[in-house]
Design an enzyme around this catalytic site. Sequence first.
Site, PDB file in Angstrom:
ATOM      1  N   LYS A  74       0.817  -1.215   0.000  1.00 58.75           N
ATOM      2  CA  LYS A  74       0.000   0.000   0.000  1.00 58.75           C
ATOM      3  C   LYS A  74       0.854   1.269   0.000  1.00 58.75           C
ATOM      4  CE  LYS A  74      -0.963  -0.161   4.937  1.00 58.75           C
ATOM      5  NZ  LYS A  74      -0.049   0.877   5.426  1.00 58.75           N
ATOM      6  N   ARG A 101      -6.901   3.469  11.499  1.00 55.75           N
ATOM      7  CA  ARG A 101      -6.510   2.079  11.702  1.00 55.75           C
ATOM      8  C   ARG A 101      -7.425   1.357  12.673  1.00 55.75           C
ATOM      9  NH1 ARG A 101      -0.812   2.230  10.180  1.00 55.75           N
ATOM     10  NH2 ARG A 101       0.260   0.292  10.616  1.00 55.75           N
ATOM     11  N   ARG A 131      11.424  -7.379   2.850  1.00 62.00           N
ATOM     12  CA  ARG A 131      11.695  -5.976   3.172  1.00 62.00           C
ATOM     13  C   ARG A 131      12.631  -5.881   4.376  1.00 62.00           C
ATOM     14  NH1 ARG A 131       6.778  -2.037   4.677  1.00 62.00           N
ATOM     15  NH2 ARG A 131       7.040  -2.916   6.754  1.00 62.00           N
ATOM     16  N   ARG A 172      14.217  -2.644   8.819  1.00 58.83           N
ATOM     17  CA  ARG A 172      13.327  -1.869   9.691  1.00 58.83           C
ATOM     18  C   ARG A 172      13.205  -2.573  11.033  1.00 58.83           C
ATOM     19  NH1 ARG A 172       7.698   0.338   7.221  1.00 58.83           N
ATOM     20  NH2 ARG A 172       6.951  -0.430   9.212  1.00 58.83           N
ATOM     21  N   ARG A 203       1.905  -7.233  14.147  1.00 56.94           N
ATOM     22  CA  ARG A 203       1.264  -6.145  13.403  1.00 56.94           C
ATOM     23  C   ARG A 203       0.143  -6.666  12.506  1.00 56.94           C
ATOM     24  NH1 ARG A 203       4.888  -3.026  10.207  1.00 56.94           N
ATOM     25  NH2 ARG A 203       6.353  -4.745  10.276  1.00 56.94           N
TER      26      ARG A 203
END
Length: 204
Positions: free
Chosen positions: A21, A96, A135, A141, A152
């Site tokens: 996204k 969210r 990723r 990250r 998450r």
Amino acid sequence: MTASAHTTARLLIVGPQGSGKGTQGLRIAEAFGIPEVSTGDIFRANIKAGTELGKQVTAILDAGDLVSDELTGALVSDRLSQPDAEDGFLLDGYPRNAAQVQHLNEILAAQGTSLDVVIQLDVPREESIARLNLRSAEQGRSDDTPEMIAHRLDIYEAQTAPILEAFGARGIVERIDGVGGLDEITERIFAALAARGIVRTAAV
Ligand code: AMP
């Protein structure tokens, strides 16, 4: 009348972490000449710059938890009141949960506006996990460890996915298959928006 370099569109993109996204959101925002407002990006930029806000949210992001609705809502309210967001924006990562949907409704109602389209990017959990692992290897990250990824995604499924029902009831959700090539998915989104009269205008 001068030719317009942008299209008025108030958009929200919703999808699980790893759905692409962020990437798709940027492409759409760019194509329509509207700002992309990503709460995750704003938090990460503040952490990187060592601001007071950044210090407040570092541990929360590292734990993969949600920042308080109050803090996040104030941030979004401030961002959406800036002149570049007057004629449109693409929200990524906010709202969210149900409380944030309510707050966003209020922010927009105060401006006399509302969301035009909610782009729901559909990606199966297994695919999201595979992309996030990739990723993690590429970007390192701090919230992309396997445990954090699972955490998450759990929050997404429990709190974020249900908000789509409320938007669905308003008839503004466009469900997009998020599996495929990047360009292919971008085209699917453009086609869905075009069907609702939201089309790109040539930049001047
Ligand atoms: P994202 O890049 O959208 O996955 O966001 C990264 C992190 O920022 C999340 O795991 C949360 O800790 C925080 N965050 C981003 N958006 C929100 C939001 N709308 N409400 C609360 N926390 C958020």
